[in-house]
Design an enzyme around this catalytic site. Structure first.
Site, PDB file in Angstrom:
ATOM      1  CE  LYS A 152      -3.947  -2.256   2.255  1.00 34.57           C
ATOM      2  NZ  LYS A 152      -5.005  -2.111   3.292  1.00 34.57           N
TER       3      LYS A 152
ATOM      4  CE1 TYR B  20      -9.106  -3.688  -0.147  1.00 37.93           C
ATOM      5  CE2 TYR B  20      -8.307  -1.793  -1.373  1.00 37.93           C
ATOM      6  CZ  TYR B  20      -8.066  -2.853  -0.512  1.00 37.93           C
ATOM      7  OH  TYR B  20      -6.802  -3.085  -0.034  1.00 37.93           O
TER       8      TYR B  20
ATOM      9  NE  ARG C  36      -5.166 -12.289   5.331  1.00 35.24           N
ATOM     10  CZ  ARG C  36      -5.892 -11.151   5.225  1.00 35.24           C
ATOM     11  NH1 ARG C  36      -6.169 -10.627   4.043  1.00 35.24           N
ATOM     12  NH2 ARG C  36      -6.306 -10.528   6.294  1.00 35.24           N
TER      13      ARG C  36
ATOM     14  CG  ASN D 266      -3.620  -2.296   6.712  1.00 34.04           C
ATOM     15  OD1 ASN D 266      -3.467  -1.961   5.535  1.00 34.04           O
ATOM     16  ND2 ASN D 266      -4.613  -3.062   7.106  1.00 34.04           N
TER      17      ASN D 266
ATOM     18  CG  HIS E  90      -5.016  -6.474  -0.580  1.00 37.99           C
ATOM     19  ND1 HIS E  90      -6.271  -6.528  -0.027  1.00 37.99           N
ATOM     20  CD2 HIS E  90      -4.978  -7.430  -1.554  1.00 37.99           C
ATOM     21  CE1 HIS E  90      -6.966  -7.477  -0.659  1.00 37.99           C
ATOM     22  NE2 HIS E  90      -6.204  -8.027  -1.584  1.00 37.99           N
TER      23      HIS E  90
ATOM     24  CD  GLU F 271      -8.042  -9.832  -3.901  1.00 41.11           C
ATOM     25  OE1 GLU F 271      -8.908  -9.531  -3.079  1.00 41.11           O
ATOM     26  OE2 GLU F 271      -6.848 -10.062  -3.571  1.00 41.11           O
TER      27      GLU F 271
HETATM   28  P1  ADP Z   1      -7.404  -7.262   5.352  1.00 42.68           P
HETATM   29  O1  ADP Z   1      -6.685  -6.189   4.553  1.00 42.68           O
HETATM   30  O2  ADP Z   1      -6.599  -7.707   6.547  1.00 42.68           O
HETATM   31  O3  ADP Z   1      -7.872  -8.410   4.499  1.00 42.68           O
HETATM   32  P2  ADP Z   1     -10.179  -6.376   5.387  1.00 42.68           P
HETATM   33  O4  ADP Z   1     -10.343  -7.114   4.098  1.00 42.68           O
HETATM   34  O5  ADP Z   1     -11.143  -6.659   6.492  1.00 42.68           O
HETATM   35  O6  ADP Z   1      -8.708  -6.565   5.977  1.00 42.68           O
HETATM   36  O7  ADP Z   1     -10.265  -4.816   5.111  1.00 42.68           O
HETATM   37  C1  ADP Z   1      -9.650  -4.242   3.979  1.00 42.68           C
HETATM   38  C2  ADP Z   1      -8.886  -3.012   4.408  1.00 42.68           C
HETATM   39  O8  ADP Z   1      -9.815  -2.040   4.865  1.00 42.68           O
HETATM   40  C3  ADP Z   1      -7.933  -3.230   5.586  1.00 42.68           C
HETATM   41  O9  ADP Z   1      -6.652  -3.678   5.195  1.00 42.68           O
HETATM   42  C4  ADP Z   1      -7.870  -1.867   6.201  1.00 42.68           C
HETATM   43  O10 ADP Z   1      -6.922  -1.023   5.539  1.00 42.68           O
HETATM   44  C5  ADP Z   1      -9.264  -1.341   5.964  1.00 42.68           C
HETATM   45  N1  ADP Z   1     -10.091  -1.575   7.149  1.00 42.68           N
HETATM   46  C6  ADP Z   1     -10.579  -2.734   7.597  1.00 42.68           C
HETATM   47  N2  ADP Z   1     -11.295  -2.589   8.733  1.00 42.68           N
HETATM   48  C7  ADP Z   1     -11.243  -1.274   9.015  1.00 42.68           C
HETATM   49  C8  ADP Z   1     -11.775  -0.482  10.050  1.00 42.68           C
HETATM   50  N3  ADP Z   1     -12.502  -1.015  11.026  1.00 42.68           N
HETATM   51  N4  ADP Z   1     -11.510   0.851  10.020  1.00 42.68           N
HETATM   52  C9  ADP Z   1     -10.776   1.398   9.034  1.00 42.68           C
HETATM   53  N5  ADP Z   1     -10.225   0.683   8.005  1.00 42.68           N
HETATM   54  C10 ADP Z   1     -10.464  -0.630   7.998  1.00 42.68           C
HETATM   55 MG    MG Z   2      -9.274  -8.468   2.994  1.00 39.84          MG
END
Ligand code: ADP
Ligand code: MG
Length: 137
Positions: free
Chosen positions: A11, A51, A87, A114, A117, A128
């Site tokens: 990211k 997304y 993961r 974070n 992805h 994807e």
């Molecule tokens: P991951 O990236 O671990 O698969 P998710 O698919 O649940 O997580 O969510 C996609 C992305 O959306 C996350 O990586 C994060 O950047 C963002 N995200 C997820 N949950 C939250 C939240 N509660 N508040 C803000 N951003 C979030």
């Molecule tokens: Mg995800």
């Protein structure tokens, strides 16, 4: 063990912190082969589509805004149990909960920024990878 493919995105925060090399090296050290690699800037339309599974979530608009805020590095990774392995290497979504030694523990600042992805299932990985690497078939 089954050979699989998964999709990773470094990211904008990971790219701006000069973490590309470190993150790609972690994949290779874990025996995930980089079979596709692109550096690009996502358009708003691309981020929204990528997304789309999260479009009803309260963080969707912020997520799209964040993912279009800077350059990203997209890779297709191949290896045994690639989806779960990636993961594990990534760590938990919220970096405060990410285990020591994971990418998000070491590089991520917040749940928005974070660092990476990663596909969450074999099925989504296929979708994807096709999205970014139609040439991989
Ligand atoms: P991951 O990236 O671990 O698969 P998710 O698919 O649940 O997580 O969510 C996609 C992305 O959306 C996350 O990586 C994060 O950047 C963002 N995200 C997820 N949950 C939250 C939240 N509660 N508040 C803000 N951003 C979030
Ligand atoms: Mg995800």
């Amino acid at each position: 063990m089954s050979k699989e493919r998964t999709l990773s995105i470094i990211k904008p925060d990971g790219v701006s912190k000069n973490a590309i090399g470190d993150i790609l090296a972690r994949f290779e050290k874990a025996r995930l082969k980089i079979v596709g690699l692109k550096m690009l800037n996502l358009s708003e339309a691309q981020a929204r589509e990528f997304y789309a599974v999260h479009k009803e979530r309260p963080f969707y608009n912020d997520l799209v805004k964040y993912m279009t805020s800077g350059t990203v590095v997209v890779s297709a990774l191949e290896g045994d149990n690639a989806v779960i392995k990636n993961r594990e290497i990534m760590g938990a979504t919220d970096p405060k909960k990410a285990a020591a030694g994971t990418i998000r523990h070491d590089w991520a600042e917040s749940i928005d920024a974070n660092a990476v992805h990663g596909s969450d299932s074999i099925e989504n990985a296929k979708i994807e990878i096709k999205f970014f690497f139609p040439e991989l078939g």
